[in-house]
Design a protein around this motif. Structure first.
Motif, PDB file in Angstrom:
ATOM      1  N   TYR A 131       0.800  -1.220   0.000  1.00  0.00           N
ATOM      2  CA  TYR A 131       0.000   0.000   0.000  1.00  0.00           C
ATOM      3  C   TYR A 131       0.837   1.277   0.000  1.00  0.00           C
ATOM      4  N   ASP A 132       2.045   1.229  -0.531  1.00  0.00           N
ATOM      5  CA  ASP A 132       2.792   2.461  -0.732  1.00  0.00           C
ATOM      6  C   ASP A 132       2.487   3.003  -2.120  1.00  0.00           C
ATOM      7  N   PHE A 133       2.788   4.282  -2.331  1.00  0.00           N
ATOM      8  CA  PHE A 133       2.413   4.979  -3.556  1.00  0.00           C
ATOM      9  C   PHE A 133       3.647   5.392  -4.348  1.00  0.00           C
ATOM     10  N   TRP A 134       3.538   5.231  -5.654  1.00  0.00           N
ATOM     11  CA  TRP A 134       4.580   5.637  -6.591  1.00  0.00           C
ATOM     12  C   TRP A 134       3.918   6.539  -7.616  1.00  0.00           C
ATOM     13  N   LEU A 135       4.345   7.805  -7.673  1.00  0.00           N
ATOM     14  CA  LEU A 135       3.791   8.778  -8.605  1.00  0.00           C
ATOM     15  C   LEU A 135       4.770   8.984  -9.747  1.00  0.00           C
ATOM     16  N   VAL A 136       4.294   8.811 -10.975  1.00  0.00           N
ATOM     17  CA  VAL A 136       5.148   8.895 -12.159  1.00  0.00           C
ATOM     18  C   VAL A 136       4.523   9.854 -13.162  1.00  0.00           C
TER      19      VAL A 136
END
Length: 345
Positions: A131-136
């Motif tokens: 449930y971690d977030f990666w913004l690209v």
């Protein structure tokens, strides 16, 4: 993580050109000295895909592109965003413009990540196991990472999120709404903070409008979210539409106005009367459309035409009301490199 671009063209483009054709010349100097006004006129006629290639020709052309980035992006209609299903280590993201040209971005090591939204041109990917977030950002290739969120559970109906820059702390802040809880994380701090709330209604969306963060309930309760001196939600008194048949979905802004969508209807907030009123299409001053995404956030934009571009579903409710374009997911060029600026200083 490193991302690789692949540019493709339709078969109808450049009928007289071959993919193996090359042009060799040592006299390339004059191209970099073309008049900037002429370059600007040429650049504004390009699509987003060709703009990326334009900005990489030389330092002079790149300077023109970067100095006019905002003007260029705001003039372009939304693009279709296509992401293959989860399950592959390296997936491609397709952005398709209004002329059918494709822009492909390879996202390495993206197995186990799912797309849950968009904000400021960033695709928001959630890792299902942690449930971690990666913004690209698929165009600029800039990436952000935020730690596992405590409010995200195994069953997720929808995650709403906004990204903005806080001048008071000189950091990017990522805010999410999930399981009817609002949390935020500050860039590089590695922690989440919950926004306390005593309201018993269901929040549906978060939206940054004129430097402030707002949230709306399914029945039109309108709240402002502030993070300083302490995070809290403040209910703004409005003449809410509490009809049982009305169920608001999300907030959308255009120009000086903010709207809330309810299926294929739209309501505008009259700030003078603090009342949600049905939006009516009355003329050129309202020549914009609502671009509705099933898997991401929606937005209002002024497209180049109202025609039926590839893969787009055009819906006009009739009776002079709002216009809607519907797709699985839209990418909005006018939001790219335009991070929301919060008025919290």
């Amino acid at each position: 993580m490193t991302m690789t671009y692949i540019l493709t063209r339709n078969e109808d483009d450049d009928d007289n050109a071959s993919s193996s054709e090359t042009i060799e010349t040592d006299d390339v100097g004059p191209w970099s000295y073309l008049n900037h006004d002429v370059l600007l006129l040429v650049m504004m006629q390009l699509g987003v895909i060709d703009f990326v290639a334009f900005s990489g020709v030389c330092k002079s052309w790149r300077s023109v592109a970067l100095s006019n980035w905002k003007t260029f992006m705001e003039s372009k209609p939304p693009m279709l965003a296509l992401i293959p299903p989860n399950g592959h280590d390296d997936r491609q993201c397709w952005l398709v413009d209004s002329k059918g040209k494709e822009f492909r971005t390879i996202i390495p090591h993206s197995g186990g990540w799912g797309s849950v939204g968009l904000s400021c041109g960033y695709m928001i990917l959630l890792r299902w196991e942690t449930y971690d977030f990666w913004l690209v950002n698929p165009i600029t290739r800039h990436e952000l990472h935020f730690p596992p969120a405590p409010c995200v559970s195994d069953f997720i109906s929808k995650i709403t999120s906004v990204l903005f820059f806080s001048p008071s702390i000189s950091r990017l802040v990522f805010v999410i709404l999930a399981s009817n809880q609002i949390w935020f994380s500050i860039e590089n701090e590695g922690a989440w903070n919950r926004v306390s709330s005593t309201f018993d209604f269901t929040f549906k969306d978060l939206h940054v409008f004129k430097g402030r963060i707002y949230s709306v309930s399914n029945k039109g309760h309108f709240c402002e979210l502030t993070l300083q001196p302490e995070p809290k939600l403040t209910l703004l008194e409005t003449k809410s539409l509490l009809d049982e048949d009305v169920s608001f979905q999300e907030l959308v802004s255009w120009g000086e106005n903010i709207y809330v969508r309810e299926n294929l209807k739209a309501y505008k907030l009259d700030f003078g009367e603090m009342e949600w009123v049905p939006f009516q299409y009355t003329g050129d001053e309202h020549a914009f459309a609502f671009f509705i995404s099933h898997l991401s956030h929606s937005a209002a934009a002024k497209p180049e035409s109202w025609g039926s571009e590839p893969g787009r579903c055009f819906i006009n409710e009739g009776g002079g009301k709002a216009r809607f374009f519907i797709a699985v997911e839209w990418y909005f060029p006018h939001e790219c490199l335009n991070v929301n600026l919060l008025q919290d200083a």
